[in-house]
Write an enzyme that holds these catalytic residues in place. Structure first.
Site, PDB file in Angstrom:
ATOM      1  N   ASP A  15       0.835  -1.203   0.000  1.00  0.00           N
ATOM      2  CA  ASP A  15       0.000   0.000   0.000  1.00  0.00           C
ATOM      3  C   ASP A  15       0.874   1.260   0.000  1.00  0.00           C
ATOM      4  OD1 ASP A  15      -2.307   1.434   0.010  1.00  0.00           O
ATOM      5  OD2 ASP A  15      -2.937   0.881   2.030  1.00  0.00           O
ATOM      6  N   HIS A  69       3.224   3.507  -8.941  1.00  0.00           N
ATOM      7  CA  HIS A  69       3.063   2.075  -9.208  1.00  0.00           C
ATOM      8  C   HIS A  69       4.329   1.505  -9.852  1.00  0.00           C
ATOM      9  CE1 HIS A  69      -0.962   2.253  -7.788  1.00  0.00           C
ATOM     10  NE2 HIS A  69      -1.433   2.956  -8.789  1.00  0.00           N
ATOM     11  N   LEU A 124      11.752 -20.106  -4.242  1.00  0.00           N
ATOM     12  CA  LEU A 124      10.688 -19.251  -3.695  1.00  0.00           C
ATOM     13  C   LEU A 124       9.421 -19.467  -4.503  1.00  0.00           C
ATOM     14  CD1 LEU A 124       9.973 -16.736  -1.789  1.00  0.00           C
ATOM     15  CD2 LEU A 124      10.387 -15.341  -3.822  1.00  0.00           C
ATOM     16  N   ARG A 178       1.558  -4.961   6.092  1.00  0.00           N
ATOM     17  CA  ARG A 178       0.885  -3.928   5.290  1.00  0.00           C
ATOM     18  C   ARG A 178       1.675  -2.644   5.426  1.00  0.00           C
ATOM     19  NH1 ARG A 178      -5.318  -2.933   3.941  1.00  0.00           N
ATOM     20  NH2 ARG A 178      -5.031  -1.145   2.575  1.00  0.00           N
TER      21      ARG A 178
HETATM   22  C1  FPP Z   1      -1.650   0.370  -3.353  1.00  0.00           C
HETATM   23  O1  FPP Z   1      -1.225   1.667  -3.482  1.00  0.00           O
HETATM   24  C2  FPP Z   1      -1.137  -0.417  -4.426  1.00  0.00           C
HETATM   25  C3  FPP Z   1      -1.891  -1.003  -5.391  1.00  0.00           C
HETATM   26  C4  FPP Z   1      -3.355  -0.890  -5.456  1.00  0.00           C
HETATM   27  C5  FPP Z   1      -1.308  -1.758  -6.469  1.00  0.00           C
HETATM   28  C6  FPP Z   1      -0.026  -2.477  -6.176  1.00  0.00           C
HETATM   29  C7  FPP Z   1       0.659  -2.560  -7.446  1.00  0.00           C
HETATM   30  C8  FPP Z   1       1.981  -2.550  -7.644  1.00  0.00           C
HETATM   31  C9  FPP Z   1       2.963  -2.573  -6.569  1.00  0.00           C
HETATM   32  C10 FPP Z   1       2.527  -2.486  -9.026  1.00  0.00           C
HETATM   33  C11 FPP Z   1       1.904  -3.387 -10.031  1.00  0.00           C
HETATM   34  C12 FPP Z   1       2.064  -4.806  -9.678  1.00  0.00           C
HETATM   35  C13 FPP Z   1       2.547  -5.756 -10.492  1.00  0.00           C
HETATM   36  C14 FPP Z   1       2.635  -7.144 -10.024  1.00  0.00           C
HETATM   37  C15 FPP Z   1       3.052  -5.490 -11.830  1.00  0.00           C
HETATM   38  P1  FPP Z   1      -2.323   2.782  -3.654  1.00  0.00           P
HETATM   39  O2  FPP Z   1      -2.391   3.154  -5.089  1.00  0.00           O
HETATM   40  O3  FPP Z   1      -3.619   2.347  -3.067  1.00  0.00           O
HETATM   41  O4  FPP Z   1      -1.676   3.925  -2.813  1.00  0.00           O
HETATM   42  P2  FPP Z   1      -2.437   5.066  -2.005  1.00  0.00           P
HETATM   43  O5  FPP Z   1      -3.256   4.373  -0.944  1.00  0.00           O
HETATM   44  O6  FPP Z   1      -1.314   5.858  -1.448  1.00  0.00           O
HETATM   45  O7  FPP Z   1      -3.268   5.809  -2.990  1.00  0.00           O
END
Ligand code: FPP
Length: 244
Positions: free
Chosen positions: A16, A33, A127, A177
């Site tokens: 997150d 991202h 892994l 988390r």
């Molecule tokens: C949460 O941050 C993260 C996500 C919803 C997506 C996680 C994705 C990645 C780490 C990259 C893509 C993954 C792969 C496997 C290619 P958020 O956007 O909710 O952050 P915020 O709460 O600060 O807005």
């Protein structure tokens, strides 16, 4: 192969904070991202060296479809890019990749790319990396319950196989988390029945191997009783019962 890995820890991570990390730097959420993908690379490399055999990463929840279309498309494009660019290094490093969650709602081509990546990495014995995409633990449990109907007596282990789709998957030992949020957000609810929880203020893009080590060190300091008593207490109570 999998049974060797199941003697090592299973860690789940709710990655997150990509958006906040980016916004604070006046960058686009997409940059956040992208930086999140870099963090995935770091942690996949670090995890086996820290005693982790199974690593489940929450990349896209079934509720994330509610995000703006552009962000959803960007996340899907990143997933496609990750699958295309990473398989070679996963194979080289002995990482078996599986993707959990629904595939029928993913853009055309991604489900095939996932299948190919899973096939190419199937022999990985260092892994087991599981990436959750269009994933909802409650939906996985519901689906398992539907399969279980009519199967007669079912054990917890048998039901786990239906929930996870794996012949044997170790229960989750530790859920991490990032970003200060303290919720499970529909992540591995069945598998995490006795998981320890670790919440950190670190945003996912800044999460380092040292942060994983710190989470694991805190995990190892905890006493896991699985509903029983502390071993010393267990012994004392046992002796008391013997004497009555
Ligand atoms: C949460 O941050 C993260 C996500 C919803 C997506 C996680 C994705 C990645 C780490 C990259 C893509 C993954 C792969 C496997 C290619 P958020 O956007 O909710 O952050 P915020 O709460 O600060 O807005």
């Amino acid at each position: 192969m999998q049974s060797d890995l199941s003697s090592k820890l299973h860690v789940g991570i709710i990655m997150d904070g990509n958006g906040r990390w980016a916004t604070r730097r006046r960058l686009s959420r997409l940059r956040g991202h992208e930086a999140g993908v870099e963090a995935i690379r770091r942690i996949v490399e670090a995890a086996p060296k820290q005693g982790v055999g199974t690593l489940t990463l929450y990349a896209f929840s079934s509720d994330n479809w509610r995000r703006p279309k552009a962000e959803v498309s960007a996340l899907m494009a990143l997933l496609r890019f990750y699958l295309a660019s990473e398989v070679e290094s996963l194979v080289k490093n002995g990482v078996r990749l599986t993707v959990i969650g629904r595939r029928d709602r993913l853009p055309a081509g991604i489900a095939d790319a996932i299948g190919r990546a899973e096939q190419s990495t199937a022999d990985g014995a260092v892994l087991h990396l599981r990436i959750a995409v269009d994933y909802s633990a409650r939906d996985a449990i519901l689906k398992a319950a539907a399969l279980a109907a009519g199967m007669g007596d079912l054990t917890r282990e048998g039901f786990s196989r239906l929930v996870t789709g794996e012949p044997f998957l170790r229960d989750v030992d530790l859920v991490i988390r990032t970003s200060g949020e303290q919720r499970l957000s529909d992540f591995m609810l069945w598998e995490s029945a006795y998981a320890e929880l670790h919440f950190t203020q670190r945003m996912w893009p800044e999460f380092q191997a040292e942060d994983l080590a710190e989470a694991l060190a805190s995990f190892h300091r905890r006493e896991r009783r699985f509903g029983g008593l502390q071993p010393e207490l267990q012994e004392m109570v046992g002796e008391m019962e013997m004497s009555v």
